[in-house]
Design a protein around this motif. Structure first.
Motif, PDB file in Angstrom:
ATOM      1  N   UNK A 425       0.841  -1.654   0.049  1.00 28.62           N
ATOM      2  CA  UNK A 425      -0.322  -0.071  -0.145  1.00 28.62           C
ATOM      3  C   UNK A 425       1.654   1.228   0.009  1.00 28.62           C
ATOM      4  N   UNK A 426       2.325   1.308   0.626  1.00 33.37           N
ATOM      5  CA  UNK A 426       2.923   2.319   0.835  1.00 33.37           C
ATOM      6  C   UNK A 426       3.514   2.299  -0.117  1.00 33.37           C
ATOM      7  N   UNK A 427       4.234   1.212  -0.967  1.00 34.79           N
ATOM      8  CA  UNK A 427       4.546   1.507  -2.008  1.00 34.79           C
ATOM      9  C   UNK A 427       3.637   2.301  -3.060  1.00 34.79           C
ATOM     10  N   UNK A 428       2.269   1.694  -3.518  1.00 39.37           N
ATOM     11  CA  UNK A 428       1.838   2.388  -4.210  1.00 39.37           C
ATOM     12  C   UNK A 428       1.668   3.925  -4.117  1.00 39.37           C
ATOM     13  N   UNK A 429       1.174   4.099  -3.426  1.00 38.14           N
ATOM     14  CA  UNK A 429       1.430   5.871  -3.517  1.00 38.14           C
ATOM     15  C   UNK A 429       2.722   5.877  -3.368  1.00 38.14           C
TER      16      UNK A 429
END
Length: 697
Positions: A425-429
């Motif tokens: 999720x963090x990587x997606x942002x």
């Protein structure tokens, strides 16, 4: 095409002549057909169709005022809570209780009591439901130390009261979001321990007497009832992957899948149908909802399929079968795979790898039938100049594929599933910031947190209400009785037991969402296969498949009904065509029961409950891939009656036999099937004529 889809219930019946495109001008994609891809169905129509078949789509739309921000705030905090406990876990009972209690509180604010209830404001009685939902978790937090120490999990009067309140909230909340069938089934199970000692019960179902403390203590104070492994998987894994899907959606992943599928397959023979299969498969894997996927992607793909010449029934069926299959497609596989990991104790990476080849075979079967039907009917694709270019699509949004690659890498490295989802999720942002088209600002992040919480509620409710069934099965001997009954009916035959298990899974899946259908059959039917030395992975995958495909199995095939609603086709005809398209999905589970190499496992010499399997020898994997792929393609050609040219009934029947022989494991059957299929293929190529144009598609 008109902006609105035809309502089948009011549409006149059409004869086969009416629907024969060969008798209409401009039937083919290469003759005066507008190849524009901007052809979506009116959003109001798709929403009406979704609400007709999908209870969870009926929500309130509060557009302003403090209530809107109050609900949004709780949703955001709910999502942040799950991210927090991923790295700072609470005791299992409390963590699951917060997940359930706050989740149902949100359900009563977001989902109206009935279709006739106001969608613009929260009813006064729903505020009471909201508060009641929070009482159970508040009580558990306050009494937790007493419950696990001095009382040792034994229920007192107050425990029973708060348990009853929580159970009532779960039944009512799940009714609003999943419909009546699941709460009624749970209520029947809940009634059983109250009457299981009475004289009128059959001998097999007789048990000792249970009091309120036994029953509601089991449901409320232990992790074998409302807070079972099902809700545990929901809070630990499923929520985070739904949240991941919400972040992907906010970054424009849906647009990427549509554009990429159009660029890759749009101009091919029967291109729009192949676009539907590819884009719907990927989207279905991420969002886990077959019905919403049919409506969202079908609004775009179904009109395109009709424009190039596919019949409206077939167009709806393609979208339905492709959307349903997303739940078996790694790496995310909807949500049931996480329940399977929690239930069996198997690593999620093992389950995802095992599901890979069966999923590929399923989609290969669908695409092959689409291709052969296009060849039989000489259906062209969309003009290439009207389509996006692969290079441009990847330049604009291709970087958003990196989060999926990153997730797969983490799973392969055996990073805990919850951590992997949170990191991704963090990587997606971060990745979204690389292009203006996908960049997520602070408002987008808050929106994704809210979307993820809202989208998780249906899964949470299903897991919670199934917890009532799990609790009763754990408390009584009902599960053992059902397993024994299946074994007895199977009369010692593995094939007959598999068929009975398949029927049980499909009957439950017709009336229930795939997650509760899988949990119930896995609890009661899958253990019956252990007596035949079937590995636990194979057994659970078997019931999982048939629970999923019940969505396209007449007479109750909601995904196909939704597809028909968009296409304007006949719901039952669409259902039967979807069943035909998905035929490989009904054969593949039997294949991997008899040949575990298809699941990339070698269970030789291991216990049925083994949690770790070696990879089969490479020659076994290559053999099963070659024979199964050839068999599925041959079966698709037989079903459509076309390979390089049309085939008569006798040729199709012989080809189907050869295909099934290839699919069935064994050296001799494989050789016989290969010879038959090769012979028919050579004969068909040599005798093929130009495609016929006198057949309705």
């Amino acid at each position: 095409m008109n902006s609105k889809a035809t309502n089948h219930s009011s549409a006149p019946h059409m004869s086969s002549d009416d629907t024969d495109l060969s008798k209409q001008p401009n039937a083919h994609a290469d003759t005066d057909v507008d190849n524009s891809v901007d052809n979506d169905v009116d959003p109001n129509v798709t929403q009406a169709i979704l609400e007709k078949y999908d209870r969870e789509s009926i929500t309130r739309h509060i557009t302003q005022g403090p209530v809107k921000y109050f609900i949004a705030g709780i949703c955001i905090l709910y999502s942040l809570f799950h991210l927090y406990v991923t790295f700072n876990p609470m005791p299992a009972l409390l963590q699951r209780a917060v997940h359930l209690g706050v989740g149902f509180a949100l359900i009563f604010l977001i989902f109206p009591a009935s279709k006739k209830s106001s969608r613009k404001q929260v009813a006064w009685y729903d505020w009471i439901w909201f508060l009641l939902s929070l009482t159970g978790v508040t009580y558990l937090i306050y009494e937790y130390q007493d419950i696990v120490t001095s009382r040792g999990g034994m229920a007192n009067q107050m425990d029973v009261i708060f348990s009853i309140i929580t159970v009532i909230c779960v039944l009512e909340g799940s009714r609003r979001i999943t419909g009546l069938i699941l709460p009624i089934l749970a209520s029947i199970f809940l009634l059983y321990p109250f009457v299981s000692h009475l004289d009128f019960m059959p001998d097999r179902l007789l048990t000792r007497p249970y009091d309120f403390g036994d029953i509601f203590g089991q449901l409320f104070l232990k992790t074998e009832g409302l807070y079972s492994v099902a809700i545990g998987a929901s809070v630990t894994f499923i929520f985070l992957f739904i949240l991941f899907g919400a972040f992907l959606a906010r970054s424009g992943m849906g647009q990427l899948f549509n554009d990429l599928a159009l660029a890759l397959a749009g101009d091919k023979k029967g291109g729009p149908a192949k676009v539907a299969v590819i884009s719907s498969g990927f989207m279905g894997s991420i969002n886990g909802s077959a019905l919403s996927n049919v409506v969202s992607t079908g609004a775009f793909t179904i009109p395109l399929m009709k424009k190039v010449g596919y019949h409206k029934d077939f167009a709806g069926a393609v979208e339905a079968s492709a959307s349903v299959g997303g739940q078996i497609l790694p790496p995310i596989m909807g949500a049931s795979a996480f329940i399977m990991a929690e239930t069996t104790g198997l690593p999620y990476s093992t389950i995802a790898l095992a599901a890979l080849l069966p999923a590929v075979l399923y989609y290969l079967g669908v695409i092959a039938q689409v291709h052969f039907r296009a060849g039989r009917r000489d259906l062209k694709g969309i003009a290439k100049e009207s389509l996006p270019q692969v290079k441009e699509v990847l330049k604009a949004r291709g970087h958003m594929l990196l989060p999926i690659v990153f997730l797969i890498y983490l799973l392969i490295k055996n990073v805990p599933v919850g951590y992997a989802a949170a990191y991704t999720i963090g990587f997606t942002v971060v990745v979204s910031l690389l292009r203006k088209e996908t960049r997520m600002g602070f408002a987008d992040i808050l929106g994704a947190l809210e979307d993820g919480a809202r989208q998780s509620l249906a899964v949470m409710a299903a897991c919670a209400v199934v917890g009532i069934i799990i609790g009763v099965v754990s408390l009584t001997s009902f599960g053992t009785v059902m397993t024994s009954a299946i074994v007895t009916l199977g009369a010692g035959s593995l094939l007959l037991t598999l068929i009975l298990t398949m029927l049980a899974s499909m009957v439950l899946g017709m009336g229930l969402p795939s997650i509760p259908a899988y949990i119930i059959t896995a609890t009661m039917a899958a253990p019956a296969l252990a007596g035949f030395n079937i590995p636990i992975l194979s057994a659970h995958m078997f019931v999982f498949y048939f629970g999923v495909f019940a969505n396209i199995t007449p007479p109750v095939c909601l995904a196909a009904f939704a597809g028909a609603g968009i296409s304007g086709g006949d719901p039952m005809k669409t259902g039967y065509l979807a069943l035909k398209l998905a035929l490989a999905g009904f054969i593949v589970p039997f294949m991997f029961i008899y040949n575990p190499a298809m699941l990339m496992i070698d269970p030789t010499g291991l216990a049925v409950t083994a949690k770790d399997y070696p990879i089969p020898p490479i020659i076994d994997i290559v053999t099963v891939v070659l024979t199964s792929v050839t068999g599925v393609i041959a079966l698709s050609a037989a079903l459509e009656g076309y390979f390089k040219g049309s085939m008569n009934f006798l040729t199709r029947a012989i080809l189907a036999i050869g295909a099934l022989l290839l699919i069935y494991p064994g050296l001799m059957t494989g050789l016989a099937g290969g010879i038959i299929v090769l012979s028919i293929a050579i004969f068909n190529v040599r005798t093929s004529k130009k495609p016929t144009t006198s057949l309705s598609v």
